[in-house]
Motif scaffolding. Structure first.
Motif, PDB file in Angstrom:
ATOM      1  N   LYS A  28       0.833  -1.204   0.000  1.00  0.00           N
ATOM      2  CA  LYS A  28       0.000   0.000   0.000  1.00  0.00           C
ATOM      3  C   LYS A  28       0.870   1.256   0.000  1.00  0.00           C
ATOM      4  O   LYS A  28       1.908   1.305   0.643  1.00  0.00           O
ATOM      5  CB  LYS A  28      -0.921   0.013   1.213  1.00  0.00           C
ATOM      6  CG  LYS A  28      -2.066  -0.957   1.116  1.00  0.00           C
ATOM      7  CD  LYS A  28      -3.292  -0.282   1.703  1.00  0.00           C
ATOM      8  CE  LYS A  28      -4.531  -1.031   1.371  1.00  0.00           C
ATOM      9  NZ  LYS A  28      -5.097  -0.647   0.090  1.00  0.00           N
ATOM     10  N   SER A 103      -3.054   1.584  -9.529  1.00  0.00           N
ATOM     11  CA  SER A 103      -2.739   0.445  -8.671  1.00  0.00           C
ATOM     12  C   SER A 103      -3.786   0.295  -7.571  1.00  0.00           C
ATOM     13  O   SER A 103      -4.211   1.280  -6.974  1.00  0.00           O
ATOM     14  CB  SER A 103      -1.368   0.642  -8.027  1.00  0.00           C
ATOM     15  OG  SER A 103      -1.173  -0.301  -6.997  1.00  0.00           O
ATOM     16  N   PRO A 104      -4.182  -0.946  -7.279  1.00  0.00           N
ATOM     17  CA  PRO A 104      -5.121  -1.150  -6.170  1.00  0.00           C
ATOM     18  C   PRO A 104      -4.532  -0.744  -4.819  1.00  0.00           C
ATOM     19  O   PRO A 104      -5.259  -0.530  -3.862  1.00  0.00           O
ATOM     20  CB  PRO A 104      -5.429  -2.655  -6.205  1.00  0.00           C
ATOM     21  CG  PRO A 104      -4.467  -3.257  -7.153  1.00  0.00           C
ATOM     22  CD  PRO A 104      -3.829  -2.178  -7.953  1.00  0.00           C
ATOM     23  N   ASN A 105      -3.215  -0.602  -4.749  1.00  0.00           N
ATOM     24  CA  ASN A 105      -2.568  -0.209  -3.499  1.00  0.00           C
ATOM     25  C   ASN A 105      -2.418   1.301  -3.344  1.00  0.00           C
ATOM     26  O   ASN A 105      -1.891   1.777  -2.353  1.00  0.00           O
ATOM     27  CB  ASN A 105      -1.182  -0.865  -3.388  1.00  0.00           C
ATOM     28  CG  ASN A 105      -1.286  -2.337  -3.101  1.00  0.00           C
ATOM     29  OD1 ASN A 105      -2.197  -2.785  -2.413  1.00  0.00           O
ATOM     30  ND2 ASN A 105      -0.375  -3.111  -3.655  1.00  0.00           N
ATOM     31  N   ASP A 107      -4.070   4.483  -2.417  1.00  0.00           N
ATOM     32  CA  ASP A 107      -5.295   4.886  -1.738  1.00  0.00           C
ATOM     33  C   ASP A 107      -5.547   6.383  -1.849  1.00  0.00           C
ATOM     34  O   ASP A 107      -6.318   6.941  -1.113  1.00  0.00           O
ATOM     35  CB  ASP A 107      -5.312   4.433  -0.277  1.00  0.00           C
ATOM     36  CG  ASP A 107      -3.933   4.238   0.317  1.00  0.00           C
ATOM     37  OD1 ASP A 107      -2.979   4.861  -0.164  1.00  0.00           O
ATOM     38  OD2 ASP A 107      -3.824   3.446   1.247  1.00  0.00           O
TER      39      ASP A 107
END
Length: 186
Positions: A28, A103-105, A107
């Motif tokens: 993350k 990217s899903p990481n 936030d």
């Protein structure tokens, strides 16, 4: 670090973006330290801190560079398919930054401002929602603009493989002829 032609600054920005792109695939964004980022980018931490206080500030600064690059299109007096080509060429100049955002990481929601700018560009040839006289026209405008944003996002997620002109043609043709007409003939 503002948008500049200084080769050292460009090299540092690129190194940071490339390093962050690699790192955000594994963890993350909020868990990435400046020390780890600087080691991955092979730059001195003092160099990073000379320009930024944190990674978020670095990304917001680069977001403004991307938006500034895209906004130059809005200054053009005539809207055409070439505006769309320029939009996609502009986005293609920032692959590492866009891959970080996708990217899903990641936030951080930095995409919204980029999509707002892209929407303003597409509204050069698609009716602006606020200028529509009927509710039906407003829905059609929203449909076209959201469709453009979906194409942009998908193109970025797929690695921006297709040439900018090809993506511009898809959006232009779909906006002028309608997506259902195009899918029936192809």
């Amino acid at each position: 670090m503002k948008d500049t032609r200084d080769k050292r600054v460009i090299r540092t920005q690129t190194a940071l973006l490339e390093a962050l792109e690699i790192m955000v695939q594994k963890k993350k964004l909020t868990n990435i330290t400046i020390t780890d980022l600087c080691i991955q980018a092979n730059i001195n931490r003092n160099t990073f801190y000379y320009h930024y206080n944190n990674i978020c500030e670095f990304l917001k600064d680069h977001q403004q560079i991307v938006i500034g690059d895209m906004s130059r299109i809005l200054e053009k007096p005539v809207s055409s398919k070439e505006n769309l080509v320029e939009l996609f060429e502009s986005l293609r100049r920032h692959p590492h930054f866009l891959n970080i955002l996708c990217s899903p990481n990641c936030d951080m929601d930095l995409f919204s401002d980029i999509f707002d700018t892209a929407t303003r560009i597409t509204q050069l040839f698609i009716a602006d929602v606020n200028s529509c006289k009927t509710q039906r026209d407003k829905y059609l405008s929203i449909y076209c603009n959201e469709g453009c944003n979906a194409v942009i996002r998908t193109w970025i997620l797929n690695g921006m493989v297709e040439p900018p002109r090809e993506i511009a043609n898809i959006i232009w043709d779909a906006s002028n002829e309608g997506p259902f007409t195009l899918t029936k003939t192809n």
